[in-house]
Design an enzyme around this catalytic site. Structure first.
Site, PDB file in Angstrom:
ATOM      1  N   HIS A 271       7.383 109.723  29.246  1.00 48.03           N
ATOM      2  CA  HIS A 271       6.990 108.339  29.003  1.00 48.03           C
ATOM      3  C   HIS A 271       5.903 107.937  29.975  1.00 48.03           C
ATOM      4  CE1 HIS A 271       7.280 104.065  28.108  1.00 48.03           C
ATOM      5  NE2 HIS A 271       7.856 104.449  26.990  1.00 48.03           N
ATOM      6  N   ASP A 322      12.718 107.731  21.273  1.00 44.82           N
ATOM      7  CA  ASP A 322      12.551 108.445  20.008  1.00 44.82           C
ATOM      8  C   ASP A 322      13.422 109.686  19.873  1.00 44.82           C
ATOM      9  OD1 ASP A 322      10.547 106.775  18.825  1.00 44.82           O
ATOM     10  OD2 ASP A 322       9.197 107.492  20.392  1.00 44.82           O
TER      11      ASP A 322
HETATM   12  C1  LIG Z   1       4.755 109.751  26.024  1.00 49.25           C
HETATM   13  C2  LIG Z   1       3.606 110.578  26.530  1.00 49.25           C
HETATM   14  C3  LIG Z   1       2.436 110.477  25.553  1.00 49.25           C
HETATM   15  C4  LIG Z   1       3.192 110.027  27.897  1.00 49.25           C
HETATM   16  O1  LIG Z   1       2.068 110.696  28.241  1.00 49.25           O
HETATM   17  P1  LIG Z   1       1.274 110.546  29.610  1.00 49.25           P
HETATM   18  O2  LIG Z   1       1.753 109.394  30.404  1.00 49.25           O
HETATM   19  O3  LIG Z   1      -0.168 110.593  29.254  1.00 49.25           O
HETATM   20  O4  LIG Z   1       1.733 111.813  30.381  1.00 49.25           O
HETATM   21  P2  LIG Z   1       1.012 113.231  30.330  1.00 49.25           P
HETATM   22  O5  LIG Z   1       0.829 113.654  28.910  1.00 49.25           O
HETATM   23  O6  LIG Z   1      -0.196 113.157  31.187  1.00 49.25           O
HETATM   24  O7  LIG Z   1       2.151 114.134  30.976  1.00 49.25           O
HETATM   25  C5  LIG Z   1       2.287 114.433  32.365  1.00 49.25           C
HETATM   26  C6  LIG Z   1       2.786 115.864  32.479  1.00 49.25           C
HETATM   27  O8  LIG Z   1       4.058 115.995  31.828  1.00 49.25           O
HETATM   28  C7  LIG Z   1       3.967 116.894  30.729  1.00 49.25           C
HETATM   29  N1  LIG Z   1       4.670 116.290  29.599  1.00 49.25           N
HETATM   30  C8  LIG Z   1       4.760 114.977  29.324  1.00 49.25           C
HETATM   31  N2  LIG Z   1       5.479 114.785  28.212  1.00 49.25           N
HETATM   32  C9  LIG Z   1       5.840 116.010  27.798  1.00 49.25           C
HETATM   33  C10 LIG Z   1       6.603 116.456  26.711  1.00 49.25           C
HETATM   34  N3  LIG Z   1       7.112 115.577  25.836  1.00 49.25           N
HETATM   35  N4  LIG Z   1       6.798 117.770  26.557  1.00 49.25           N
HETATM   36  C11 LIG Z   1       6.275 118.650  27.441  1.00 49.25           C
HETATM   37  N5  LIG Z   1       5.552 118.287  28.499  1.00 49.25           N
HETATM   38  C12 LIG Z   1       5.338 116.976  28.675  1.00 49.25           C
HETATM   39  C13 LIG Z   1       2.481 116.983  30.416  1.00 49.25           C
HETATM   40  O9  LIG Z   1       2.148 118.204  29.783  1.00 49.25           O
HETATM   41  C14 LIG Z   1       1.880 116.861  31.784  1.00 49.25           C
HETATM   42  O10 LIG Z   1       2.031 118.077  32.470  1.00 49.25           O
HETATM   43  P3  LIG Z   1       0.857 118.658  33.394  1.00 49.25           P
HETATM   44  O11 LIG Z   1       0.673 117.623  34.465  1.00 49.25           O
HETATM   45  O12 LIG Z   1       1.397 119.966  33.847  1.00 49.25           O
HETATM   46  O13 LIG Z   1      -0.343 118.762  32.497  1.00 49.25           O
HETATM   47  C15 LIG Z   1       4.016 112.064  26.696  1.00 49.25           C
HETATM   48  O14 LIG Z   1       5.126 112.141  27.554  1.00 49.25           O
HETATM   49  C16 LIG Z   1       4.305 112.710  25.356  1.00 49.25           C
HETATM   50  O15 LIG Z   1       3.380 113.196  24.706  1.00 49.25           O
HETATM   51  N6  LIG Z   1       5.598 112.738  24.925  1.00 49.25           N
HETATM   52  C17 LIG Z   1       5.950 113.254  23.651  1.00 49.25           C
HETATM   53  C18 LIG Z   1       5.704 112.234  22.571  1.00 49.25           C
HETATM   54  C19 LIG Z   1       6.705 111.119  22.611  1.00 49.25           C
HETATM   55  O16 LIG Z   1       7.904 111.329  22.712  1.00 49.25           O
HETATM   56  N7  LIG Z   1       6.188 109.893  22.467  1.00 49.25           N
HETATM   57  C20 LIG Z   1       7.004 108.709  22.420  1.00 49.25           C
HETATM   58  C21 LIG Z   1       6.901 107.927  23.685  1.00 49.25           C
HETATM   59  S1  LIG Z   1       8.082 106.585  23.682  1.00 49.25           S
END
Ligand SMILES: CC(C)(COP(=O)(O)OP(=O)(O)OC[C@H]1O[C@@H](n2cnc3c(N)ncnc32)[C@H](O)[C@@H]1OP(=O)(O)O)[C@@H](O)C(=O)NCCC(=O)NCCS
Length: 385
Positions: A271, A322
């Site tokens: 998140h 979710d």
């Molecule tokens: C929600 C979300 C978009 C937040 O993204 P964000 O704040 O931009 O965080 P980041 O994508 O930069 O993630 C930070 C790190 O955690 C990892 N990470 C975050 N969510 C992850 C996931 N669901 N699965 C695997 N790795 C994940 C990223 O790969 C990143 O790793 P790194 O630093 O080694 O590259 C992200 O966690 C995600 O894509 N989750 C899955 C989709 C989801 O469930 N969305 C609903 C949100 S309520």
């Protein structure tokens, strides 16, 4: 305004503009997320209390008026929701023409855009006009989502029953039978839990569009588009697809290790704001467990637990709203590709609340970009390039 909040970069450092992380981009009295302590409030009320004591309609009133309704006000809201549930027949006819294999979220977005043609208040941005439109949208979204599923299955949409609340009506309209009291209550609480979440991507989208003084239909159509993506609301559908692919608890470990080795994002985890358990997931995990026990099939709950354990062990990531909504809705007989439209059925309350707030104290939202391109280039005539 540009202040840091919660998990924003350390003081003294410029915030990373990518993703507007930690940037405060609006003032709002509607809801707040404390990502460090895992606390979500709507208008001052803790989500745990609302989940325990409230109903979705009460929460709708709360998000629109900033306070809980008195009995007569709630009755009035329920009455006006049921009086406004009939979707214009032209919109239903239009939905009949849409491809049977269209994504239900795309159908919802297109149908909501078309609804504006038939609402005489569509371009009225006064509080009174906007409240009437918000009521119509809240009343009609569940009807459209259920109708889209029935139409693709060759069935006629059903008429909502005025004596049912929104949660019961949705399940009835989808399946054609009265849901159990337990399912209706679980669904009602799921709607409460998804109603608002501060300045998430779709709510921000809605506010940006409303801030140009475009119509509520324009803002909600855009918000539905934003919600559909897998990084936002689309995660619940994709989380269920993953659980179905895993299929059995003993397959979870190899599946997850492969997925993580391939650097796949696991839907329903992580998140932008929470650094601890998402308080909504706490309820949905319990619902998933209860439904598994009640239906005598705990498989989806057990696979989910295993996936959650692996994500904590390997990535230190928590489940978000979710993840457990996926198995909860699935065990209630809702098709996976309707999970994101169901999210919209709830979030319409928060979106419209934020649009009302935006219209009431509007200023165009127009940030700046950090320019990273070249400057002072000479224009070369086309034949000389
Ligand atoms: C929600 C979300 C978009 C937040 O993204 P964000 O704040 O931009 O965080 P980041 O994508 O930069 O993630 C930070 C790190 O955690 C990892 N990470 C975050 N969510 C992850 C996931 N669901 N699965 C695997 N790795 C994940 C990223 O790969 C990143 O790793 P790194 O630093 O080694 O590259 C992200 O966690 C995600 O894509 N989750 C899955 C989709 C989801 O469930 N969305 C609903 C949100 S309520």
């Amino acid at each position: 305004m540009s202040q840091a909040k919660d998990n924003a970069p350390a003081a003294g450092k410029n915030p990373n503009p990518a993703g507007l992380e930690g940037i405060v981009a609006a003032s709002s009295a509607i809801g707040d997320v404390d990502g460090i302590n895992g606390i979500l409030i709507y208008e001052g009320y803790n989500i745990h209390d609302l989940a325990k004591y409230s109903t979705f309609e009460e929460v709708v009133f709360l998000l629109w008026h900033g306070r809980l309704p008195k009995r007569a006000e709630l009755d009035e809201l329920r009455r006006s929701i049921s009086e406004n549930q009939e979707v214009p027949k032209e919109v239903i006819e239009m939905m009949r023409q849409m491809p049977r294999d269209a994504e239900p979220m795309d159908i919802l977005r297109t149908a909501v855009s078309a609804l504006g043609f038939y609402d005489q208040d569509a371009h009225d941005t006064s509080r009174e006009g906007s409240l009437r439109t918000a009521t119509r949208l809240t009343a009609q979204l569940p009807v459209i989502v259920a109708a889209s599923d029935r139409l693709r299955n060759g069935k006629e949409p059903l008429m909502p029953k005025p004596e049912f609340n929104l949660a019961t009506n949705f399940l009835y309209l989808l399946k054609g039978e009265m849901p159990s009291a337990e399912d209706a209550r679980i669904f009602d609480v799921a709607l409460i839990l998804h109603a608002d979440h501060e300045l998430n991507a779709s709510t921000f989208t809605a506010r940006v569009v409303a801030a140009t003084l475009a119509s509520m239909y324009a803002a909600i159509t855009a918000a539905i588009g934003a919600l559909s993506g897998p990084l936002h609301g689309g995660a619940n559908t994709n989380a269920m697809r993953m659980l179905l692919e895993i299929g059995a608890v003993e397959r979870a470990e190899p599946y997850m290790m492969n997925a993580l080795a391939a650097k796949r994002k696991i839907m329903g985890f992580g998140h932008r704001v929470y650094r601890t358990e998402d308080p909504r997931a706490t309820h949905l995990r319990q619902f998933s467990k209860e439904l598994g026990e009640r239906t005598g099939d705990t498989r989806w709950y057990e696979i989910s637990r295993k996936v959650e354990e692996i994500m904590m062990r390997e990535k230190k990531l928590y489940a978000n709203v979710d993840f457990y909504s996926a198995s909860t809705y699935y065990m209630m007989g809702i098709p996976p590709d309707l999970f994101t439209p169901v999210f919209a059925v709830s979030r319409i309350s928060g979106w419209t609340g934020h649009i009302l707030e935006q219209y009431a104290n509007n200023r165009l939202i127009r940030p700046r970009a950090e320019y990273t391109g070249p400057r002072d280039l000479f224009y070369v005539p086309i034949d000389e390039r």
